[in-house]
Design a protein around this motif. Sequence first.
Motif, PDB file in Angstrom:
ATOM      1  N   GLY A   1     -21.835  11.571   9.916  1.00 10.70           N
ATOM      2  CA  GLY A   1     -21.207  10.439  10.599  1.00 10.70           C
ATOM      3  C   GLY A   1     -20.558   9.480   9.623  1.00 10.70           C
ATOM      4  N   SER A   2     -21.155   9.318   8.454  1.00  9.91           N
ATOM      5  CA  SER A   2     -20.539   8.480   7.415  1.00  9.91           C
ATOM      6  C   SER A   2     -19.201   9.066   6.983  1.00  9.91           C
ATOM      7  CB  SER A   2     -21.472   8.371   6.205  1.00  9.91           C
ATOM      8  OG  SER A   2     -22.690   7.749   6.532  1.00  9.91           O
ATOM      9  N   VAL A   3     -19.154  10.392   6.838  1.00 14.68           N
ATOM     10  CA  VAL A   3     -17.898  11.054   6.464  1.00 14.68           C
ATOM     11  C   VAL A   3     -16.844  10.838   7.549  1.00 14.68           C
ATOM     12  CG1 VAL A   3     -16.813  13.248   5.860  1.00 14.68           C
ATOM     13  CG2 VAL A   3     -19.142  12.774   5.086  1.00 14.68           C
ATOM     14  N   THR A   4     -17.268  10.888   8.802  1.00 17.51           N
ATOM     15  CA  THR A   4     -16.335  10.651   9.911  1.00 17.51           C
ATOM     16  C   THR A   4     -15.675   9.285   9.800  1.00 17.51           C
ATOM     17  OG1 THR A   4     -17.561  12.118  11.404  1.00 17.51           O
ATOM     18  CG2 THR A   4     -16.149  10.442  12.422  1.00 17.51           C
ATOM     19  N   ASP A   5     -16.463   8.254   9.439  1.00 18.28           N
ATOM     20  CA  ASP A   5     -15.891   6.917   9.264  1.00 18.28           C
ATOM     21  C   ASP A   5     -14.879   6.897   8.130  1.00 18.28           C
ATOM     22  OD1 ASP A   5     -17.444   6.034  11.328  1.00 18.28           O
ATOM     23  OD2 ASP A   5     -18.819   4.850  10.099  1.00 18.28           O
ATOM     24  N   CYS A   6     -15.198   7.565   7.042  1.00 14.57           N
ATOM     25  CA  CYS A   6     -14.263   7.595   5.905  1.00 14.57           C
ATOM     26  C   CYS A   6     -12.988   8.335   6.271  1.00 14.57           C
ATOM     27  CB  CYS A   6     -14.939   8.236   4.698  1.00 14.57           C
ATOM     28  SG  CYS A   6     -16.315   7.273   4.026  1.00 14.57           S
ATOM     29  N   LEU A   7     -13.108   9.390   7.073  1.00 10.90           N
ATOM     30  CA  LEU A   7     -11.910  10.085   7.539  1.00 10.90           C
ATOM     31  C   LEU A   7     -11.088   9.173   8.441  1.00 10.90           C
ATOM     32  CD1 LEU A   7     -10.294  12.730   7.605  1.00 10.90           C
ATOM     33  CD2 LEU A   7     -11.608  13.369   9.641  1.00 10.90           C
ATOM     34  N   THR A   8     -11.754   8.381   9.275  1.00 15.57           N
ATOM     35  CA  THR A   8     -11.053   7.415  10.126  1.00 15.57           C
ATOM     36  C   THR A   8     -10.287   6.403   9.275  1.00 15.57           C
ATOM     37  OG1 THR A   8     -12.689   7.635  11.904  1.00 15.57           O
ATOM     38  CG2 THR A   8     -11.370   5.616  11.875  1.00 15.57           C
ATOM     39  N   ALA A   9     -10.916   5.950   8.179  1.00 14.17           N
ATOM     40  CA  ALA A   9     -10.241   5.010   7.279  1.00 14.17           C
ATOM     41  C   ALA A   9      -9.000   5.654   6.656  1.00 14.17           C
ATOM     42  CB  ALA A   9     -11.208   4.558   6.182  1.00 14.17           C
TER      43      ALA A   9
ATOM     44  N   MET B   1       0.813  -1.204   0.000  1.00 19.32           N
ATOM     45  CA  MET B   1       0.000   0.000   0.000  1.00 19.32           C
ATOM     46  C   MET B   1       0.849   1.257   0.000  1.00 19.32           C
ATOM     47  SD  MET B   1      -3.386  -0.799   2.294  1.00 19.32           S
ATOM     48  CE  MET B   1      -2.482  -1.046   3.834  1.00 19.32           C
ATOM     49  N   THR B   2       2.056   1.179   0.541  1.00 17.59           N
ATOM     50  CA  THR B   2       2.917   2.357   0.557  1.00 17.59           C
ATOM     51  C   THR B   2       3.379   2.759  -0.840  1.00 17.59           C
ATOM     52  OG1 THR B   2       4.849   0.967   0.986  1.00 17.59           O
ATOM     53  CG2 THR B   2       3.735   1.925   2.901  1.00 17.59           C
TER      54      THR B   2
ATOM     55  N   SER C   1      -1.629   6.304   9.155  1.00 18.24           N
ATOM     56  CA  SER C   1      -0.928   5.761  10.325  1.00 18.24           C
ATOM     57  C   SER C   1      -0.164   4.490   9.995  1.00 18.24           C
ATOM     58  CB  SER C   1      -1.920   5.493  11.460  1.00 18.24           C
ATOM     59  OG  SER C   1      -2.767   4.390  11.151  1.00 18.24           O
ATOM     60  N   HIS C   2      -0.519   3.833   8.890  1.00 17.67           N
ATOM     61  CA  HIS C   2       0.184   2.624   8.468  1.00 17.67           C
ATOM     62  C   HIS C   2       1.263   2.932   7.423  1.00 17.67           C
ATOM     63  CE1 HIS C   2      -2.906   0.504  10.684  1.00 17.67           C
ATOM     64  NE2 HIS C   2      -2.242  -0.623  10.491  1.00 17.67           N
ATOM     65  N   GLY C   3       1.678   4.177   7.390  1.00 17.64           N
ATOM     66  CA  GLY C   3       2.833   4.541   6.591  1.00 17.64           C
ATOM     67  C   GLY C   3       2.567   4.836   5.135  1.00 17.64           C
ATOM     68  N   VAL C   4       1.306   4.948   4.739  1.00 16.14           N
ATOM     69  CA  VAL C   4       1.002   5.263   3.343  1.00 16.14           C
ATOM     70  C   VAL C   4       0.998   6.778   3.174  1.00 16.14           C
ATOM     71  CG1 VAL C   4      -0.570   4.930   1.419  1.00 16.14           C
ATOM     72  CG2 VAL C   4      -0.460   3.218   3.246  1.00 16.14           C
ATOM     73  N   PRO C   5       1.882   7.344   2.359  1.00 14.19           N
ATOM     74  CA  PRO C   5       1.899   8.791   2.164  1.00 14.19           C
ATOM     75  C   PRO C   5       0.607   9.265   1.496  1.00 14.19           C
ATOM     76  CG  PRO C   5       3.911   7.764   1.325  1.00 14.19           C
ATOM     77  CD  PRO C   5       2.936   6.665   1.582  1.00 14.19           C
TER      78      PRO C   5
END
Length: 331
Positions: free
Chosen positions: A143-151, A92-93, A157-161
């Motif tokens: 709230g749906s947008v909030t979930d997408c922002l979390t994704a 993914m990176t 956070s997993h190192g994908v620029p």
Amino acid sequence: MAKTHDDQVQTPVVNPDNVSVYARTLEAVSRATIRPAGELMTLTEGAMPIVSGVINGLARLRPAPRGVEREEVRLKGFRMEIVRPAGARSSMTDGVVMYMHGGGFFLCGLDTHRPVVAAIARRTGMPVVSVEYRQLPATDIAGSVTDCLTAYQWLLSHGVPAARIVFAGDSAGGYMTFATALRARDAGLPVPAGLVGLCPALDLDCTEKRAHPNYHRDSLIPLSALETVVKLGAEVNGRLDPQLSPVNNPLAGMPPALLIVAEDEVLRRDSEIMAQRLAQAGVPATLEIWRGQVHAFMAIFPNMPESRAALAHVAQFVRARIESAQIARTA
């Protein structure tokens, strides 16, 4: 040459002369069955989970897409699925598409949209993270947008620029694509490398759409259903905050965008407005108009000739955005 409602922009039809028999059949079936059913159905919060359950259940009966590998990821309150081309060595990176499914803000999920997600993964050669965000009536549209922002934050956070992430989505997922990018920018996060809206809903206010000729032409979507969803999922005390619509937000600093819509669909107007406002903000944007297609045709039947061609354009855009980020990093 297809013109916008106010004739400010002229956009050529991508396929002016060739509409496949598959597309003609889908349009005819939609006009004869799906739209009338949508007009007759009384959409309530109680009915939404029932309809969604039926659609998702039918989707599970289809054979799994070939040529891909899947991995489920669970976050707080929702799940995602990472779909990779079978045997792919890239991580993914190296580049990833974050896909947000459509479904009118209350329908569909991983199962319904796995075929189009797999098609994008195979064509780009990249992993695609499909986000099954919470929907009505479990949460409102914000709230749906909030979930997408979390994704998106999970990817970061997993190192994908951010420069190697492209957002994409169809219909309501197209709304999530732009709304999530705007939310990320306003939260001080870097924006992704590009945005792909496939027949996206970008203006929750339906006034412009009711005045557009496509209000009567659309073979799939009854505008009354969208208005009901907006009332249930966005209005507060009968008032709709204009800022909930991506078209009404400041767009400077947004990444390049690709918008693909059907010529006669009622949501065409949303993409026309967005293309105009992106251009005014100095953001590169491409708007494609496809003749003889229904709303979200590439997500409904990814194997139709027109769908394959449209998704090839998506893959080309995604690769170009990721490659440009890599070139900029090494320059």
